[in-house]
Design an enzyme around this catalytic site. Structure first.
Site, PDB file in Angstrom:
ATOM      1  N   LYS A 206       1.032  -1.100  -0.675  1.00 42.15           N
ATOM      2  CA  LYS A 206       0.106  -0.106  -0.191  1.00 42.15           C
ATOM      3  C   LYS A 206       0.847   1.318  -0.321  1.00 42.15           C
ATOM      4  O   LYS A 206       0.802   1.915  -0.918  1.00 42.15           O
ATOM      5  CB  LYS A 206      -1.047   0.066   1.188  1.00 42.15           C
ATOM      6  CG  LYS A 206      -1.830   1.283   1.724  1.00 42.15           C
ATOM      7  CD  LYS A 206      -2.328   1.056   2.882  1.00 42.15           C
ATOM      8  CE  LYS A 206      -3.389   1.836   2.638  1.00 42.15           C
ATOM      9  NZ  LYS A 206      -5.089   2.004   3.547  1.00 42.15           N
ATOM     10  N   GLU A 212      10.902  -4.622   4.680  1.00 46.08           N
ATOM     11  CA  GLU A 212      10.544  -5.861   4.005  1.00 46.08           C
ATOM     12  C   GLU A 212      10.981  -6.173   2.414  1.00 46.08           C
ATOM     13  O   GLU A 212      10.977  -6.243   2.117  1.00 46.08           O
ATOM     14  CB  GLU A 212      10.181  -7.228   4.643  1.00 46.08           C
ATOM     15  CG  GLU A 212      10.420  -6.928   6.564  1.00 46.08           C
ATOM     16  CD  GLU A 212       9.880  -6.019   7.272  1.00 46.08           C
ATOM     17  OE1 GLU A 212       8.986  -4.913   6.548  1.00 46.08           O
ATOM     18  OE2 GLU A 212       8.781  -6.020   8.002  1.00 46.08           O
ATOM     19  N   GLY A 267      -5.339  -1.758   4.559  1.00 45.33           N
ATOM     20  CA  GLY A 267      -3.802  -3.634   4.333  1.00 45.33           C
ATOM     21  C   GLY A 267      -4.965  -4.772   4.960  1.00 45.33           C
ATOM     22  O   GLY A 267      -5.129  -5.650   3.874  1.00 45.33           O
ATOM     23  N   ARG A 268      -4.878  -4.530   6.463  1.00 46.76           N
ATOM     24  CA  ARG A 268      -6.203  -6.313   6.456  1.00 46.76           C
ATOM     25  C   ARG A 268      -6.840  -6.394   6.070  1.00 46.76           C
ATOM     26  O   ARG A 268      -7.654  -7.450   6.515  1.00 46.76           O
ATOM     27  CB  ARG A 268      -5.461  -6.364   7.626  1.00 46.76           C
ATOM     28  CG  ARG A 268      -6.163  -4.968   8.890  1.00 46.76           C
ATOM     29  CD  ARG A 268      -6.041  -4.980  10.318  1.00 46.76           C
ATOM     30  NE  ARG A 268      -5.997  -4.091  11.841  1.00 46.76           N
ATOM     31  CZ  ARG A 268      -5.435  -2.758  11.210  1.00 46.76           C
ATOM     32  NH1 ARG A 268      -4.372  -2.758  10.658  1.00 46.76           N
ATOM     33  NH2 ARG A 268      -6.115  -1.794  11.928  1.00 46.76           N
ATOM     34  N   GLU A 353      -4.328  -6.432  14.780  1.00 49.07           N
ATOM     35  CA  GLU A 353      -3.710  -5.512  14.730  1.00 49.07           C
ATOM     36  C   GLU A 353      -5.240  -4.776  14.644  1.00 49.07           C
ATOM     37  O   GLU A 353      -4.571  -3.423  14.478  1.00 49.07           O
ATOM     38  CB  GLU A 353      -3.253  -5.646  12.777  1.00 49.07           C
ATOM     39  CG  GLU A 353      -2.279  -3.913  12.847  1.00 49.07           C
ATOM     40  CD  GLU A 353      -1.735  -4.234  11.249  1.00 49.07           C
ATOM     41  OE1 GLU A 353      -2.088  -4.405  10.159  1.00 49.07           O
ATOM     42  OE2 GLU A 353      -0.838  -4.837  11.425  1.00 49.07           O
ATOM     43  N   HIS A 384      -4.414 -33.307  17.750  1.00 54.68           N
ATOM     44  CA  HIS A 384      -3.279 -33.916  18.705  1.00 54.68           C
ATOM     45  C   HIS A 384      -2.294 -33.126  18.739  1.00 54.68           C
ATOM     46  O   HIS A 384      -1.096 -33.440  19.331  1.00 54.68           O
ATOM     47  CB  HIS A 384      -3.232 -34.892  17.865  1.00 54.68           C
ATOM     48  CG  HIS A 384      -3.894 -35.994  17.395  1.00 54.68           C
ATOM     49  ND1 HIS A 384      -4.130 -37.058  17.357  1.00 54.68           N
ATOM     50  CD2 HIS A 384      -4.767 -36.247  16.485  1.00 54.68           C
ATOM     51  CE1 HIS A 384      -5.322 -38.015  16.796  1.00 54.68           C
ATOM     52  NE2 HIS A 384      -5.743 -37.391  16.080  1.00 54.68           N
ATOM     53  N   LYS A 512       9.813  -0.234  13.967  1.00 54.63           N
ATOM     54  CA  LYS A 512      10.432  -0.426  12.744  1.00 54.63           C
ATOM     55  C   LYS A 512      11.448   0.963  12.970  1.00 54.63           C
ATOM     56  O   LYS A 512      12.973   0.681  12.600  1.00 54.63           O
ATOM     57  CB  LYS A 512       9.251   0.516  11.660  1.00 54.63           C
ATOM     58  CG  LYS A 512       8.626  -1.070  11.724  1.00 54.63           C
ATOM     59  CD  LYS A 512       7.334   0.054  10.285  1.00 54.63           C
ATOM     60  CE  LYS A 512       6.520  -1.277  10.144  1.00 54.63           C
ATOM     61  NZ  LYS A 512       5.228  -0.508   8.737  1.00 54.63           N
TER      62      LYS A 512
HETATM   63  O1  F6P Z   1       1.640  -3.676  10.028  1.00 55.32           O
HETATM   64  C1  F6P Z   1       2.141  -3.289   9.568  1.00 55.32           C
HETATM   65  C2  F6P Z   1       1.205  -2.473   8.343  1.00 55.32           C
HETATM   66  O2  F6P Z   1       1.040  -1.451   8.079  1.00 55.32           O
HETATM   67  C3  F6P Z   1       0.032  -3.820   7.955  1.00 55.32           C
HETATM   68  O3  F6P Z   1      -1.188  -2.899   7.905  1.00 55.32           O
HETATM   69  C4  F6P Z   1      -0.063  -3.418   6.513  1.00 55.32           C
HETATM   70  O4  F6P Z   1      -0.286  -4.570   5.929  1.00 55.32           O
HETATM   71  C5  F6P Z   1       1.768  -4.505   6.146  1.00 55.32           C
HETATM   72  O5  F6P Z   1       1.901  -3.429   7.735  1.00 55.32           O
HETATM   73  C6  F6P Z   1       2.087  -3.669   5.012  1.00 55.32           C
HETATM   74  O6  F6P Z   1       2.009  -2.398   4.572  1.00 55.32           O
HETATM   75  P1  F6P Z   1       2.432  -2.229   2.213  1.00 55.32           P
HETATM   76  O7  F6P Z   1       0.902  -2.867   2.181  1.00 55.32           O
HETATM   77  O8  F6P Z   1       2.342  -0.411   3.209  1.00 55.32           O
HETATM   78  O9  F6P Z   1       3.187  -2.813   2.222  1.00 55.32           O
END
Ligand code: F6P
Length: 549
Positions: A206, A212, A267-268, A353, A384, A512
């Site tokens: 987003k 990462e 995002g979620r 979240e 199990h 972060k």
């Molecule tokens: O975990 C924090 C967050 O901002 C989430 O809400 C989001 O889904 C994820 O990191 C990835 O963010 P982006 O889609 O901006 O890379």
């Protein structure tokens, strides 16, 4: 004291809890032959049986009163109509618009957003049909056989759980892979199995700034250029899903290969948007649209069904009953379906979240528990692993059990055995086993009295462990959409009742920030004396062990 815990509905529930907290479900079932009929509801073929809960008629009435008093219906309408209910980011939360198949106008800042939602859907349809139809090929003419989605959090978990769950509906010859972790192993292990000529990378982010994702995207691009020696071909093998078009262009993404979504999609909650591109490439647009239809059907159920029969509302209220009155710290999700093995991972972000919050919408610290810890495992594996604790442990763990009546892979007796276990476990958790019943079993087995006295205490099951049972016809795209939307609305209702903002996530920023400084110290093997002794000790030990950069 907070407005919530001071409210008449909350106080009535508190008083009622003191009256009923020790009532056993075994007795409630014995008193009412029609308990199942009373405490179950449906949406299409999806049945929610919530009769195996520690509730009486009065409990249910008081819980529904709480929802009414907390204006759940009014907040639901505000959310779906595009009001900026995400108060700390001054944004709407409009994931429902992404699957608004009735195409009724949804206004954001005076603009009907449906035309652009539909435009992106058409862009996705066109692109996916060209890729799946072999018209969009790699730079050397190879068919695209592998899609690698590079994203994390909501840019990974949603499409990942769907692609895993919908495997029976996927196009042969199209493989989808998900890279999320910054651990170089994740990307390395995926790249071992794909060829650059036939691989399409989707950079899903987003913000297009997540550390990462951007690191993995650049490493994937380096890998591609190194193996092909063709920098120009990057534009053909990398597409982007983002709200940040400029950053995508700077990476080298062509405008026609940018798939946008908007800041009013959390995002979620974003798998219904262009973040669902890997789903479309894997399953085809028709099945993605079936998913949207299923989610929309659940939206209409949520929007139009009386609270007493409203599946997301009931799940939310029961969760609050255990979280806030029985002090249950977690909620387990057991999908008796192997394709749903990643469901808990997605629900962890969706729920924790969203509702892992301490400050309410008024800026005050809450004086009650909010979001639960979400966890789970597929059935029957869960039996199990941790069912000992569920049956005979000291911690209350309310749980959802989900299963299709029909398997996507009928084979011998397995599915019947699976369903039998589902029904047996929820029954055992509810009724338990009394001392008399356990004794009778041991005597019937011929055990002598001395041994019975030794063993008997360990054979007793308290029972009264609450579960929700969700049964549907088959795990198909439409049902998948409905189930995921069901949980989105459950989380929303709980957030409203707890008076928290379920749509921001400031808590993920602090770690972060600290990581940026520590990275510099590690990378440059600098002086760690500015850190606390633990962090300093860890950094120095890693340095002494010649950590890999
Ligand atoms: O975990 C924090 C967050 O901002 C989430 O809400 C989001 O889904 C994820 O990191 C990835 O963010 P982006 O889609 O901006 O890379």
């Amino acid at each position: 004291m907070s407005q919530l815990t001071e409210s008449p509905a909350w106080k009535a529930l508190q008083a009622h809890f003191d009256e009923v907290k020790n009532v056993h479900m075994r007795d409630l079932f014995a008193q009412d032959e029609r308990r199942f009929q009373k405490f179950s509801t449906k949406m299409d073929d999806i049945l929610l049986d919530f009769s195996k809960n520690r509730i009486t008629d009065k409990t249910f009435e008081l819980l529904v009163n709480l929802a009414r008093e907390r204006e759940v219906e009014q907040w639901r309408d505000r959310m779906m109509s595009g009001e900026p209910i995400n108060i700390s980011e001054f944004r709407p939360a409009l994931h429902t618009a992404l699957r608004n198949r009735s195409n009724t106008p949804v206004m954001v800042d005076g603009e009907n957003v449906m035309p652009k939602v539909n435009r992106v859907l058409e862009q996705i349809r066109y692109f996916s049909e060209r890729v799946r139809g072999g018209h969009y090929r790699g730079y050397s003419g190879h068919l695209i056989t592998d899609v690698v989605n590079i994203g994390i959090g909501g840019s990974d978990l949603g499409p990942h759980v769907v692609c895993d769950a919908m495997k029976p509906y996927a196009q042969r010859g199209m493989n989808v892979h998900f890279v999320s972790n910054v651990d170089p192993t994740h990307l390395t292990e995926i790249l071992k199995f794909v060829q650059p000529e036939s691989t399409l990378f989707i950079i899903s982010s987003k913000s297009f700034t997540t550390q990462e994702t951007m690191l993995n995207a650049h490493s994937a691009r380096d890998w591609f250029v190194k193996l092909t020696g063709n920098q120009k071909a990057v534009a053909r093998h990398f597409v982007a899903v983002t709200t940040n078009q400029q950053a995508a262009a700077d990476f080298g993404i062509l405008p026609e290969n940018m798939f946008e979504f908007w800041d009013w999609v959390g995002g979620r909650y974003s798998l219904w948007s262009a973040i669902g591109l890997p789903i479309v490439l894997y399953l085809g647009m028709e099945r993605f649209e079936a998913m949207l239809e299923g989610a929309h059907a659940m939206d209409l159920h949520f929007a139009n069904t009386p609270l007493e029969k409203n599946i997301p509302v009931i799940l939310a209220l029961l969760g609050i009953w255990y979280n806030n009155f029985y002090d249950a710290q977690s909620h387990a999700v057991m999908a008796y379906n192997q394709y749903l093995r990643r469901l808990p991972a997605h629900l962890q972000q969706l729920d924790m979240e969203s509702n892992g919050k301490t400050i309410d919408r008024n800026g005050n610290r809450v004086d009650y528990l909010t979001g639960p810890i979400i966890w789970g495992e597929t059935g029957s594996n869960c039996q199990h692993a941790f069912f000992q604790l569920l049956h005979q442990g000291t911690k209350p763990v309310p749980a959802d059990f989900l299963a299709p009546a029909q398997s996507n892979n009928p084979l011998g007796e397995q599915h019947c055995i699976l369903l039998s276990n589902f029904f047996a476990q929820t029954r055992a958790l509810m009724q338990g086993k009394t001392e008399a019943e356990a004794r009778a079993e041991l005597e019937a087995a011929g055990m002598d009295e001395d041994k019975i006295r030794e063993v008997l205490p360990h054979k007793i099951f308290e029972g009264n462990k609450p579960t929700n049972s969700i049964i549907f016809e088959k795990l198909d795209p439409r049902t998948m959409g409905a189930i995921l939307a069901m949980y989105e609305h459950k989380v929303f209702v709980q957030g409203i009742i707890w008076n928290i903002n379920s749509f921001d996530q400031w808590g993920v920023e602090y770690g972060k920030q600290l990581a940026d400084d520590i990275y510099v110290c590690l990378h440059e093997k600098g002086d760690a004396s500015c850190y606390d002794s633990s962090t300093r000790g860890l950094i120095e030990h890693a340095m002494n062990l010649n950590f890999t950069d």
